[in-house]
Structures are given as C-alpha cells and as structure tokens.
Design a protein around this motif. Structure first.
Motif, PDB file in Angstrom:
ATOM      1  N   PHE A 826       0.672  -1.117  -0.194  1.00 55.44           N
ATOM      2  CA  PHE A 826      -0.055  -0.136  -0.228  1.00 55.44           C
ATOM      3  C   PHE A 826       0.981   1.230  -0.026  1.00 55.44           C
ATOM      4  N   PRO A 827       0.470   2.565  -0.627  1.00 57.63           N
ATOM      5  CA  PRO A 827       1.374   3.572  -0.504  1.00 57.63           C
ATOM      6  C   PRO A 827       1.540   3.918   0.632  1.00 57.63           C
ATOM      7  N   GLY A 828       3.061   4.192   0.970  1.00 51.69           N
ATOM      8  CA  GLY A 828       3.457   4.548   2.188  1.00 51.69           C
ATOM      9  C   GLY A 828       3.746   3.449   2.925  1.00 51.69           C
ATOM     10  N   VAL A 829       3.733   2.317   2.697  1.00 52.36           N
ATOM     11  CA  VAL A 829       3.865   1.180   3.454  1.00 52.36           C
ATOM     12  C   VAL A 829       5.529   0.601   3.117  1.00 52.36           C
ATOM     13  N   GLY A 830       6.222   0.253   3.669  1.00 50.77           N
ATOM     14  CA  GLY A 830       7.468  -0.317   3.338  1.00 50.77           C
ATOM     15  C   GLY A 830       7.465  -1.942   3.440  1.00 50.77           C
ATOM     16  N   CYS A 831       8.387  -2.521   2.968  1.00 44.94           N
ATOM     17  CA  CYS A 831       8.655  -4.057   2.662  1.00 44.94           C
ATOM     18  C   CYS A 831       9.967  -4.402   3.187  1.00 44.94           C
ATOM     19  N   CYS A 837       5.253  -6.855   3.728  1.00 43.02           N
ATOM     20  CA  CYS A 837       4.660  -5.291   3.859  1.00 43.02           C
ATOM     21  C   CYS A 837       4.581  -5.161   5.299  1.00 43.02           C
ATOM     22  N   GLY A 838       4.910  -4.006   5.508  1.00 49.21           N
ATOM     23  CA  GLY A 838       4.908  -3.454   7.033  1.00 49.21           C
ATOM     24  C   GLY A 838       3.121  -3.077   7.422  1.00 49.21           C
ATOM     25  N   PRO A 839       3.037  -2.512   8.611  1.00 51.79           N
ATOM     26  CA  PRO A 839       1.509  -2.271   8.872  1.00 51.79           C
ATOM     27  C   PRO A 839       0.974  -1.114   8.124  1.00 51.79           C
ATOM     28  N   CYS A 840      -0.288  -1.130   7.833  1.00 46.42           N
ATOM     29  CA  CYS A 840      -0.999   0.097   7.315  1.00 46.42           C
ATOM     30  C   CYS A 840      -0.795   1.301   7.962  1.00 46.42           C
ATOM     31  N   PRO A 841      -0.887   2.422   7.223  1.00 48.99           N
ATOM     32  CA  PRO A 841      -0.692   3.564   7.856  1.00 48.99           C
ATOM     33  C   PRO A 841      -1.706   3.827   8.814  1.00 48.99           C
ATOM     34  N   ALA A 842      -1.387   4.558   9.996  1.00 45.39           N
ATOM     35  CA  ALA A 842      -2.455   4.814  11.088  1.00 45.39           C
ATOM     36  C   ALA A 842      -3.643   5.209  10.744  1.00 45.39           C
ATOM     37  N   GLY A 843      -4.846   4.666  11.407  1.00 45.67           N
ATOM     38  CA  GLY A 843      -6.169   4.780  10.936  1.00 45.67           C
ATOM     39  C   GLY A 843      -6.576   3.835   9.905  1.00 45.67           C
ATOM     40  N   LEU A 844      -5.794   3.031   9.225  1.00 45.02           N
ATOM     41  CA  LEU A 844      -6.106   2.085   8.335  1.00 45.02           C
ATOM     42  C   LEU A 844      -5.913   0.648   9.034  1.00 45.02           C
ATOM     43  N   THR A 845      -6.390  -0.290   8.540  1.00 43.85           N
ATOM     44  CA  THR A 845      -6.113  -1.554   8.764  1.00 43.85           C
ATOM     45  C   THR A 845      -5.913  -2.443   7.375  1.00 43.85           C
ATOM     46  N   GLY A 846      -5.372  -3.596   7.637  1.00 50.09           N
ATOM     47  CA  GLY A 846      -5.217  -4.470   6.491  1.00 50.09           C
ATOM     48  C   GLY A 846      -3.632  -5.089   6.683  1.00 50.09           C
ATOM     49  N   ASP A 847      -3.392  -5.723   5.507  1.00 51.68           N
ATOM     50  CA  ASP A 847      -2.047  -6.680   5.802  1.00 51.68           C
ATOM     51  C   ASP A 847      -0.786  -5.945   5.084  1.00 51.68           C
TER      52      ASP A 847
END
Length: 1163
Positions: A826-831, A837-847
């Motif tokens: 996801f945009p802004g998520v490192g790998c 993939c790392g955690p979703c940005p603050a306020g969002l959820t997902g893998d």
C-alpha cells in the motif's frame, strides 16, 4: 487483471486494474460511490440499448445534461460466447493469453495487459502508482481501471474471449472494433487478433457478500501484428464504487510500455468524483461517453510471426497437392547428374547448394533439396513450383528463421513436409556421343557410324508413349559420322514434340511443336526458369545443356561441343521392359540390347560390321520426327571400321590405344579425326554419370536421435549408427562437443552461445551423409522445471528450453524464491524482504498490501499473536486477527517453518584495481568520475534491477613502483615528469543469488578487462587520462562463500544450505527433502524438524524420522486369532468329520479367515 500478448498475456484481478489486472484474470480493484438516481429533466428520454447485451442498470439521462450518448459494452457473458474466470480471493491472476501473432506495445515487439517477461512472473499489485504511469515501470501494462478490488466474497466475476481473424474478419465484435479505430483514430485497420475482457460487478476492497456498489467495464486489446490498440469501455451507470470510503483514491487508467512510452488518462489528475466515473465522461473529439482508445505501439515493425501465420492460414493441406513428388537425390553428384533436378539460386548460405525439380508435378508442385558439400542437408516439398517460387523461400525464412520459435518451423513443416532421400531411384542414363558412340539403358557401349535418321528409343506404357530420333552427318571428309540433331515426341494427354539442331556457332537451335524457342546454348550455370520455356507436359531449360523434361519424368539433355551434339536420356522405372531402339532393351540384361525391329537379336560380341548392319535396321525411313527431310546423299555412305584403321597403321593404333587407356571409342575417334579430346571428354562424362547414378553410389544411412537435450552442465551421451559399406563417422572435437569415429556423441554444455553441428558419416565410396542435430539446453534451476516442448532458438540449431516454475519460484530460470515484496505494498508502507509489507498507515487496517478504513473501532491484534516477525492485522469487516508470515513459515501463526528462504550474510566483496596515468594535472575526483562512468556504462545493460552493489570506486595517487594502501589517498608522485599514476579500486558485493555469484566470478573479469584494457595506451576523450593494465584479484569460489551464509535467521535449527545454479544459496528445510519416512508428516519447529508417524496397513512406523516399521498390536492379535481359528478348524476336521466335508466347510474357513483379518484391521 493482467494479460500478456506476444509472449504470455495474463489478466489479474485485484481491482479493476489493467496493468497487472486487466488482461490476466478478470478482477479489478476499486470502489464505487453509492448509486444515485440519474438527474433527468425528461423522463421519456432514454439512452439507446447497449451493444448486444448490457448487464448494468438502465440509466436515464437528461438530454440537456449529457450532450453525448453513452458507449455500449460489447456482449459478454454466456450469451456473448465468453468464458468465465474468477477465483474467490482478494487477488488472482487469469491464465496466460498467448496470441501467436505477438502483440506490439510501445517500442517493444510483444506486449501485455500485464505483459510479463516470462510465463513464470505474473505480479498482481493491487495498488497503482499515485502519480500514474511514468513509462519506466518494470512491466508493460494496460490499465482499464487499476485499483484494489476484492472478489473473495462471491460478488463479481470476469469474462474473456479471444478472436483470431488471420484470414478474414467475420465476427461483428471485431468489425465494430475496426470501425471504432478507423473512426476515432483515423487509421485504416484490419484486426488479426483481438481479446475482449469484461469485469462484471467488480467490488472494491473490502467487499461484502451483499455488495451492490460495483463496477462493470471492458478492455479490448487488438492487433494486426504491426500496430496494437486498447479500447476501454465503461458501462453507463455501472461504475458505482464509493470513492469516499477508499483508503487511497488513486485509480489509474492508461498504459505503459515499460521503456519510456506511456499515457495516462486525462481523468487521472481530476478529483475522485470524476476519475471514478469514466462512464460519465468522454475523450476530447469523441461523440460518445465511456470510451477511450489508445494506440499502444510507438512505431511499426516487421512482424514475421504475422507473416508466417497468415501464410500458414491460407495454405491447404499437403495431401491436396503433394502426390507423385519424388524424394531428393542422396548426394549432390547424384542431384547434379539427375536431369530431373536443376541448380537454383536461393540459399543465403554460400556453403549450401540448392537444387529443385526441373518441372512441376501434375498438381504444379515440386521439391527443393539443399546440399552441404556433397551431402544432402535437408529437403522440402514445395506447393508453388512455378514463378514466383521465391515465395516458398520467403515463407520458410519467416517461419523457420525470423520468428525464433521452433514451433513455427514445425507448423511450416506441416504445410511443407520435409523430404529425405528415402526411396530415391537414380535415373538409368543412356546416351550417344562422339563419332557416334552409344551407351544403352543397360550400360552396353558400342560404336555405330550410320548416316541418316535413326530410332534411338521407343518407350510406352498404358497411358503414355515416348519416341527419340537422332540424325547423324558425316564428320568432315572422314568416313565417320556424328550427331547433329535430335527430335523427341511425348504423348500423354497432349502430344509434344521437341527438336534440337546444331547451329553454325556450336549453338543449339530448338523447336517446340515446330515453333522456334528463342534461347541459345550458354556456358555456365544459370538459375532455373531464368532461361526456360514451360508448357503443359514439357519444360525446356537452357543451362550447361538444353534439357527437355516431359511430365517431370522423362529427361533428354542435349549438349554441343566441337561441332558435335551429344545426348543423355533417362526414363522413369515404369518403362522398364518396354523399350526398343538403338538405346537397347531396358531389362538389366545387356545380352539382348542388340534387338532389331523384328524382335531378333545379334550377340553383344558381334563384329563392327555386324553391329553396323544391326544399327541400320533402326533407320527411321518415312516416319521421321524432324521438320527438315534427310539429305539423299546419306543413302550411299559406308563408314570405315576400327579393324581397317588398325590394318592401315598399326603403330598409330598402338599409340592411340596407349593414350586412350584402351577405350575403343577413344581409339576410333583418335584415328578417324586425329583428335582425342572430344571423345575423352564425353567418355569421362558418361563414366562419371554412371558412377554417380549407379546402385552403389549411395551414402551411409545414419540412425539415432536428432534432438538432444541437456540440463545445465550435465554431460549427455548419445550413440549413433551408420549403415553402409565401410561406414564411419567423421570425428569432431570441441570444448563442448565430442563425436568419435564409432558414432559416440558427448555433449557437455559450457555456455549458451549458439552453435551448429551436423553429424557426418562417410562410406568406403567416399560419399558422405549428414544428420542435422538439434541441441536444446535447459538452464532452469531444477531439472523438473524444464519445458523442452517450449523452446526459443537463435540462428542455429541450438535452443533454450523454457522453465515452468514450481513452489512459488519465479524468474526466467525459476531462480527467485517467493518474494513477499514482489506484489507491492500500500502507498507509504515499507516492505521487508523476509516478513513482507509493514503495517498499514495510522487509521487504516489491513495486511500492508491491502489497506482500508476499519469498522473494528478499538479492536486490536492480541499481543504476540504472530511469531517470528509475522505481521498481524485485523480483517476490516470481521475484525479477526490474521498473520502475514515470512516465506519460511507455512502455518497461520508463523510458528511452523518449512518454506525456503534466502540467507542473509555479511559477504566479501570482489575488488578490481587498475592504474590510470594522468597526462596533465588531474584530481582524484576526475579520475573517479571517469572510472565510475565506465562501470555504469558497462554494467547497466546486464543489471536491470539493483541486485548488485558497487561499494566504492576510489582513486589513489601512487608511484609506479609502490601500491598505496587501499584506504589511503597518498600524495601523487611524479613518475616520468608529465603526469601522475592513480590506482582505482572498485568493489562489488556478493549476495546469495547464483546469477550474481556467476557474474562476479566468471563474467566480471573479462568484462572489466575488455572495457578498460581496450583503452590501454589511448587517451580518454575529453580528459587527460591514459589507462594502464587492470589487476583482478582471484574470485571467491562457491565453496568459500558457503561459510558466509548461515541458515539460522529465525533461530530454527536444522535448515540446510543448498547451492542451486542460477538460484544461488537457499536455505531449505529437511521437511522438503524427505526427512520423514514412510509417509510421516513433517513440521519444522524451533528445535528442528519433527515427524508425526502415521500407521498404515498393518505397520506402525516409529523413530525420530519414522524410519522403523513394526507390526501394530491390533494387527498382531488379529493374525494370531485368525491362525488359532484355522488351527481349531483343522483339529475338528481331523477328529472325525472329514466324511461330512462339503461347501459349508469352505464357508466356515472363509468366516475364520475373515474374523482374523477383521481383528488385524485389514478389512
């Protein structure tokens, strides 16, 4: 959905995405806003029905609101003849589409929607780049509606259909696609291949089972082989994603070639309310809404696939035209002396000589034979024998040379079958030469000096007849004669007459059916048909002789030398036992060749006078075929015989006999004309002709496999056999290939450079045979991944096999283990390369790959829920925790290992050191800049992704006699008064990938040496630098590198390090290597692999690896009880009941055994 064309074309579905999602499987990511009733000022105004079947809601629009009508989707679904493809998961890829024609995209020759580089790499990134296409994407792609879709809840599907229209456009869908391209792009267009993909009711991520906010749209890819286009259509009112609820409203529409050529839809930079509703917008200049057309190629290129396929599509089956075609002669001498074949231009390879049949078959077909040296290389049947026959060579060039895929050449061979020399029967030549000397069809040679017109040959069968007459004239003032004219008549469906007459300039005048043919005898070889005359039933050609070929079977060749005509005639085998005349009775028995018209014969050892009398019985009389009548002076001629010439001058006879090596024909001509040259030349020609066409003038027959396959560097051994008198193989020795004299071939591949080799065997007659060999090398990481049926070929018989990757591996050679970062985040998520993939940005959820707003409120993942670096996230709807595990782990909580992974290491570096002499005062920075620029230019084409690291390139100034420490930059020392010497050290880092290890160890040294030593002693342009010799330290071997790769990354014991070719170093669990025996189940836990032993049959495995087998207690007791029951039965029978034995005993015995087996657990 990603689709690929030319090479594979695949569709992926994650969200309506075209790049990787549009053509490969049908699914698209995205969201739609809640459906609102359309604004309308006139309820009675409705849009026209959709093209075919419109599956979306009917939408009424105000004519004042929309000035353009809505584009209709093409019919789709079952009623549209489509195939459905969907997997109930968030992301999936469709099967690959592989249009044989290829699919040009940008400046690439083959394109995609996605267009993966190989069948083994089909990414499905659900997240489009926020700024749109740059043209430098890693893969070419077409995006119809690229955003994150979710098909996992049972909502939505995808449909697809291919249309191949190589010959004609019949389908109305294709016709409408052509019409739209011509209308809106002003380009005349005829489609050859079209793919229609429909995303029907695709829901945005995350989807619900009752989701109604879906999108329906289409992408149509089409190509004519030179140009390619994409048509994107959006269902009017069918684009309903609620963009206000999307985590990232970055939908992308457009395409990228992957190498600088790209277009982004103009809606991409508009607010979500516009770009998520392409069905309500129109492209500038279009009179409809919801339609965008893109031209995908940047410039046209010659498409040899298309040319080949179009040719194949129009060619009929060989059975309709290839009857009565002959095989090729087995050797070049046979072919050149067989009047049914003629040399022809055509082969670009000067070492290959091409011969064709000189006349067509009844169906107008022929045969093309290619010879290398004196041996037959290959032969092909040709449907189009007549002009322009170069079309046959063009088709062969397109399909077998230009395309580079052996499959196309195989398909060419289905339309133009290969032909060898099996069944070849050399013609039986007969002829006359000199003063005149005649050789019969059975090989008997004699001299006949009759003057006049004579019947040389009468031949007939049930359907045809052939007559050949010869006319002689007196040889100067000598009492001898020679041929000055020949005439032939052939009767089949038509009657054809050909006459050859000696001209005043040693030329040959020809009459065809009493009409003069305007060509004359010419020395040298000319291409077939460049100097020819062809009418039904006969072909006349003029090269080194003037030849008439009747119905492709009977050949008469006339040549002129020294005012004398000679003839060579050959007949097909069906005239055997049906000939008469001066050329004898053809029955393989010379004893009856002197047969007269009345059927009586004279012995073959008859005197010259008797033979003369025999020959005169074949005088033509009044039935001559010649246009001009015979001179009456011929009636009073009497020749001088050899016996009389000998009596007149015995010494001259003996001298001539010595010079003519005993040939009576040569002796006669020498004594009669005082010249031996003509007779020697003609006699030698006949001798060579008979030798080449005799039954023992055949090459050996080679048997064995023509296709040889090898896996990587394995040694392959093949045995071949040559059948023939004294047959042996011609040895061949090279670093990769060794062929022994007894036919043993050993191939040990060392590289992938193309090479050509033909197996050659030669017989005691010094005639050789060739067998074309096809070498196929597999460079895949594992042998079971080799696909020898799918090969690519360079301009030689060596081929490379394709790879079919297993267990999640990818790459051209299946060298890349599963990479959690390959699908993007996801945009802004490192790998992280191990955990993904790392955690979703603050306020969002997902893998981390899929992120969205969550309804889970204060819910969070339990602490420590995922082990070993696994990432925990909550499902956005159910709020259940889920782990995304590193590749090494196979369970849902990242506890059980067993998967492969690449080890990390602090690896050594490969350094190079060179000296650069400055011709003026130069700084270290200038030296570094020049060296680094050279490195980048050298390595950029090879490393398309950053899989290597050039640690540093540092210049140090030192004296020539002393090397400075690598870390120091010493003060420059003047060496010869006009400059400095700098030492440049550049380091390259190893990693675990085999392709990098191989490059640094094997390919880096010659690359560096070639690049810099090529400049040695030469001033570098624009600088004051002069390069000196390069010094290369020794490489780090694979065995030495093993010490740098620990497999203890996660603390799990028992992983083993393996080096697997191009894949490199990989840590593999013993569970995947058969650690547990006898069907035991393996789990890799922190303390190492553990086996769960499962009983089977009557056995119970035991031991740490289930290596021990024991009979289970239940089985033992069952067997014991069964045995006791049987013993009791036998005892009872012995006790006195034997007399009452009947079928009941059998039943009891069966019951006892059944009881024993039942207790043993075997039933």
């Amino acid at each position: 959905m990603a689709t690929t064309a030319g090479n594979p074309m695949a569709t992926t579905s994650t969200a309506p995405v075209s790049p990787a999602k549009q053509t490969e499987s049908v699914s698209t990511p995205g969201t739609t806003a809640p459906e609102k009733p359309p604004a309308t000022t006139n309820p009675t105004t409705t849009l026209p029905p959709a093209f075919g079947t419109q599956r979306g809601p009917s939408t009424k629009l105000s004519t004042s609101t929309h000035t353009t009508t809505a584009a209709s989707l093409y019919p789709f679904g079952v009623e549209g003849g489509d195939q459905e493809y969907v997997q109930r998961m968030v992301d999936f890829n469709s099967p690959l589409f592989k249009p044989e024609i290829g699919f040009p995209l940008g400046s690439l020759y083959n394109g995609q929607i996605i267009f993966p580089p190989t069948d083994n790499y089909i990414p499905s990134n659900p997240n489009p780049p926020p700024r749109g296409f740059s043209g430098r994407e890693s893969l070419p792609m077409v995006a119809a509606f690229w955003d994150d879709a979710d098909f996992s809840k049972g909502v939505g599907t995808t449909w697809y259909q291919e249309y191949s229209t190589l010959s004609s456009t019949q389908d109305f869908v294709v016709q409408d696609v052509e019409a739209k391209i011509e209308k809106y792009l002003k380009i005349p267009y005829v489609a050859k291949w079209t793919l229609k993909v429909t995303w029907e009711k695709a829901p945005a991520y995350p989807s619900r089972r009752d989701d109604t906010q879906t999108n329906t749209y289409q992408a149509v890819l089409t190509t004519d082989g030179n140009h390619s286009f994409a048509l994107l259509l959006y269902q009017d009112g069918g684009m309903r994603w609620d963009y206000t609820k999307l985590a990232a409203a970055n939908v992308l529409i457009g395409f990228s070639s992957g190498n600088g050529y790209a277009q982004n839809n103009e809606l991409t930079q508009k607010p979500p309310a516009a770009k998520y509703r392409p069905d309500q917008h129109s492209r500038s200049g279009y009179d409809v809404r919801g339609l965008w057309i893109y031209r995908l190629d940047s410039r046209p290129r010659v498409n040899y696939r298309l040319r080949c396929l179009a040719w194949l599509d129009t060619e009929p089956a060989p059975a309709t035209w290839n009857s009565q075609l002959p095989p090729c002669p087995c050797s070049r001498p046979q072919a050149e002396l067989d009047p049914r074949y003629h040399w022809s231009r055509g082969s670009a390879d000067t070492s290959v000589r091409m011969l064709r049949t000189v006349s067509p078959s009844p169906a107008g077909a022929g045969v093309r034979c290619l010879y290398q040296g004196g041996s037959l290389l290959e032969g092909w049947q040709e449907r189009a024998w007549s002009l322009p026959f170069h079309r046959e060579l063009e088709a062969f060039d397109w399909c077998c040379r230009r395309v580079g895929k052996p499959l196309f050449c195989a398909r060419f061979a289905e339309k133009r079958p290969r032909v060898g020399c099996e069944g070849y029967m050399p013609p039986t030549p007969a002829g006359a030469f000199g003063d005149p000397h005649i050789t019969t069809l059975d090989g008997l040679t004699y001299t006949f000096n009759g003057l006049g017109d004579f019947v040389l040959l009468l031949a007939s069968d049930a359907h045809t007849s052939f007559v050949l007459h010869g006319r002689t004239a007196q040889t100067g003032t000598a009492q001898a004669t020679n041929f000055v004219a020949f005439a032939a008549r052939y009767i089949s469906n038509t009657t054809t007459t050909v006459e050859w007459t000696l001209g005043s300039q040693d030329d040959i005048q020809v009459l065809l059916n009493n009409e003069t043919i305007q060509f004359s005898y010419s020395e040298g070889e000319q291409d077939l048909l460049l100097n020819a005359k062809c009418i039904p039933g006969v072909l006349l050609t003029n090269a080194s002789s003037v030849t008439a070929v009747f119905d492709g079977t009977i050949a008469v060749s006339i040549s002129a030398t020294s005012r004398i005509l000679s003839v060579v005639c050959s007949l097909p085998d069906w005239y055997r036992n049906s000939t008469r005349g001066l050329l004898g009775v053809w029955d393989h028995d010379p004893a009856d060749d002197f047969q007269m018209p009345n059927g009586t014969s004279i012995p073959v050892n008859s005197s010259e006078e008797e033979i003369y009398s025999y020959g005169m019985t074949w005088a033509v009389g009044n039935q001559s075929l010649f246009a001009q009548p015979l001179d009456s002076a011929a009636l009073n001629f009497t020749p001088v015989f050899l016996s009389r010439l000998r009596q007149e001058n015995e010494s001259q006879y003996q001298l001539a006999a010595s010079q003519c090596h005993g040939s009576k024909e040569c002796i006669y001509d020498s004594l009669r004309t005082q010249s031996q040259g003509v007779t020697r030349a003609h006699s030698k020609l006949v001798t060579v002709c008979w030798a080449a066409l005799s039954s023992d003038a055949f090459p050996p027959v080679i048997t064995g496999d023509t296709s040889i396959t090898a896996f990587r560097t394995e040694k392959v051994r093949k045995q071949y056999h040559a059948v023939g008198v004294g047959a042996r193989f011609v040895p061949h020795l090279s670093p990769e290939l060794n062929i022994s004299e007894n036919g043993t071939l050993i191939w040990e591949p060392h590289g992938v450079a193309p090479f050509t080799i033909n197996l050659e065997a030669v017989g005691s007659n010094n005639i050789s045979a060739l067998l074309q060999l096809r070498f196929t090398l597999c460079r895949c990481s594992r042998s079971q991944e080799c696909d020898y049926s799918n090969t690519s070929v360079s301009p030689s018989p060596s081929q490379l096999a394709a790879c079919r990757c297993e267990s999640g591996y990818s790459g051209p050679l299946c060298q890349d283990p599963p990479d959690p970062c390959s699908q993007g985040c996801f945009p802004g998520v490192g790998c992280d390369p191990f955990s993904g993939c790392g955690p979703c940005p603050a306020g969002l959820t997902g893998d981390g790959q899929h992120c969205c707003g969550s309804a889970c409120g204060s819910h969070s993942c339990p602490e420590g829920y995922c082990s070993n670096g696994g990432r925990c996230h909550l499902h956005p709807i159910t709020c259940t925790p889920t782990c995304t595990c590193p590749p090494a782990f196979t369970d849902q909580r990242c506890l059980v290992a067993g998967g492969d992974f690449w080890p990390l290491a602090n690896l050594p570096r490969r350094s190079i050191q060179m000296r650069i002499k400055t011709l003026q005062n130069a700084t270290a920075e200038e030296v570094n800049s020049t060296a680094v620029g050279t490195f980048r230019l050298l390595f950029h084409p090879f490393f398309t992704t950053p899989k290597w690291e050039q640690r540093h390139s540092e210049a140090q100034s030192v004296c020539e006699a002393a090397a400075a420490p690598p870390a120091a930059l010493s003060f420059p020392c003047r060496t010869d008064g006009d400059g400095f010497i700098f030492v440049v050290v550049s380091e390259f880092a190893y990693n675990s990938h085999g392709i990098v290890i191989h490059f640094l160890n094997e390919e880096l040294p010659p690359a560096i040496t070639g690049a810099f030593n090529g400049r040695r002693g030469r001033r570098e342009a624009g600088t004051g630098l002069l390069f000196q010799p390069v010094f290369l330290p020794s490489a780090v071997t694979v065995d030495e590198l093993r010490d740098y790769f620990p497999c203890s990354l996660y603390g799990y014991k028992g992983y083993q390090l393996h080096y697997m070719g191009t894949m490199g170093f990989v840590c593999i669990s013993p569970c995947k290597m058969g650690y547990c025996q006898h069907g035991g189940q393996c789990q890799h836990l922190p303390e190492g692999p553990m086996c769960s032993c499962l009983p089977f049959s009557i056995y119970s495995p035991a031991g740490a690896q289930c290596e021990w087998l024991a009979i289970s207690l239940a089985a033992f007791l069952g067997i014991l009880l069964g045995a006791l029951a049987l013993l009791c039965l036998l005892t009872w029978l012995q006790a006195g009941f034997l007399f009452n034995f009947n079928l009941n005993t059998t039943s009891m015995l069966s019951t006892a055994i059944h009881m024993g087996l039942e207790r043993a657990g075997l039933e």
